[in-house]
Design a protein around this motif. Sequence first.
Motif, PDB file in Angstrom:
ATOM      1  N   SER A   1       0.910  -1.501  -0.367  1.00  0.00           N
ATOM      2  CA  SER A   1      -0.262  -0.217   0.085  1.00  0.00           C
ATOM      3  C   SER A   1       0.925   0.699   0.452  1.00  0.00           C
TER       4      SER A   1
ATOM      5  N   GLU B   1       5.212   2.649   0.312  1.00  0.00           N
ATOM      6  CA  GLU B   1       5.653   2.577  -0.595  1.00  0.00           C
ATOM      7  C   GLU B   1       6.414   4.209   0.309  1.00  0.00           C
TER       8      GLU B   1
ATOM      9  N   GLU C   1      -4.255   4.090   4.671  1.00  0.00           N
ATOM     10  CA  GLU C   1      -4.612   2.988   3.921  1.00  0.00           C
ATOM     11  C   GLU C   1      -6.270   3.067   3.173  1.00  0.00           C
TER      12      GLU C   1
ATOM     13  N   GLU D   1      -7.192   3.396  -0.637  1.00  0.00           N
ATOM     14  CA  GLU D   1      -7.212   3.257  -1.792  1.00  0.00           C
ATOM     15  C   GLU D   1      -8.510   1.346  -0.961  1.00  0.00           C
TER      16      GLU D   1
ATOM     17  N   LYS E   1     -10.973   0.756  -4.618  1.00  0.00           N
ATOM     18  CA  LYS E   1     -11.546  -0.325  -4.755  1.00  0.00           C
ATOM     19  C   LYS E   1     -12.422  -0.776  -4.768  1.00  0.00           C
TER      20      LYS E   1
ATOM     21  N   TYR F   1       1.196   7.897  -6.651  1.00  0.00           N
ATOM     22  CA  TYR F   1      -0.081   6.838  -6.301  1.00  0.00           C
ATOM     23  C   TYR F   1      -1.127   6.025  -6.830  1.00  0.00           C
TER      24      TYR F   1
ATOM     25  N   ARG G   1      -1.831   5.912 -10.767  1.00  0.00           N
ATOM     26  CA  ARG G   1      -1.370   5.415 -11.207  1.00  0.00           C
ATOM     27  C   ARG G   1      -2.320   3.733 -10.177  1.00  0.00           C
ATOM     28  N   LYS G   2      -2.660   3.097  -9.918  1.00  0.00           N
ATOM     29  CA  LYS G   2      -2.589   2.349  -9.217  1.00  0.00           C
ATOM     30  C   LYS G   2      -4.688   2.424  -9.741  1.00  0.00           C
ATOM     31  N   PHE G   3      -5.122   3.190  -9.851  1.00  0.00           N
ATOM     32  CA  PHE G   3      -6.966   3.244  -9.925  1.00  0.00           C
ATOM     33  C   PHE G   3      -6.653   4.683 -11.146  1.00  0.00           C
TER      34      PHE G   3
END
Length: 370
Positions: free
Chosen positions: A2, A6, A206, A209, A213, A243, A246-248
Amino acid sequence: MSFYDEIQKYKNFDFKAFTDKVLDNEILNIINKENLSEQDFLVLLSPKALNHIEQIACKANGIAVNNFGKNILLYAPLYVSNFCINNCLYCGFSTNNNIKREALSFEEIEENCKIIDGYGIRHILLVCGESRVKTSLEYLKKSVKVLKKYFAAVDLEVYPLEENEYRELFAAGVDGLTIYQETYDENLYKVLHTKGAKADYKYRLETCERAGKANYRNLNVGALLGLKDFISEVFFAGIHAQYLRRKFPHAEVGMSFPRLRPAEGGFQPKTTITDMQLVQAICTVRLFINRINITVSTRESSELRNNIIPLGITKMSAGSSTEVGGYVKRAAQGEVLSKGQFAINDVASVASVKDMIYKAGYQPVMKDMF
């Protein structure tokens, strides 16, 4: 993995030593680059970069116009409860503060919605203190159902939830999430948050995140400026936003730059964030992440907000109240109240804010188009 994992690489990083060594030619080279690294981003947050703020601001303006046009989305926060189980030393809603506690009924929420709807606002931010007893998941879902009758987009600024809970709220009509880490310094975080669920630094970090999701299309982060030094806080908030992008990739990621404002409890900022530093943060983030929503709220004065419109701002709150049910109360009393979570700075009406945006050569947007 997570974002908590990082940022561990910066755990012992000396930000002052790094930025003190920055050279002018290094700054100029970075301004001319198309893609910035994390190190480049940090260089532009250095004190010496202020010597080149005009060039940075000019490039930030061009990037923002290319990505968003000359549009500023207007929104309003609706505070539905100030019950809170946390002791956050800087917050007016802190459980240790002796304030009148209240949570709106669904009928009262609707009354406030009607007033905000009358302003022409179509994007609402649902805000509450952190109490699962007074503002349960079911309460939030029913509140969202009321809001969706009046507003095209509903975002949350509530206590951190589990992924499945975010999914339930998404199904109820929620579009996005705003959550501030307050400070990215884990040790300082523990000092400032002495009681309640919010004391869990990693769980809060977090949160976006879990919402990502759950397919939320707007994810907004930031640090509360004034709790710690300017450079490290803006840097961590910036790489947090990167971050999440890029992740979502399905989500529009945003950043806010809230500066501490007077609030119940009398907490004093540990450091002063100047107007010029705020400008530096906004412009530098725009260079680091070209496609990002940047929000400036009514924490800032009308004059400052007017001046920074061309620097990359894409969202502004307008006609705001930070008091529970404050719109109905304001309509009844005929004045802006200041007994909310914090004292607002820009008390201009929505019509005045729209006029200000027009005069700056931009278009106020009432419905989310990004």
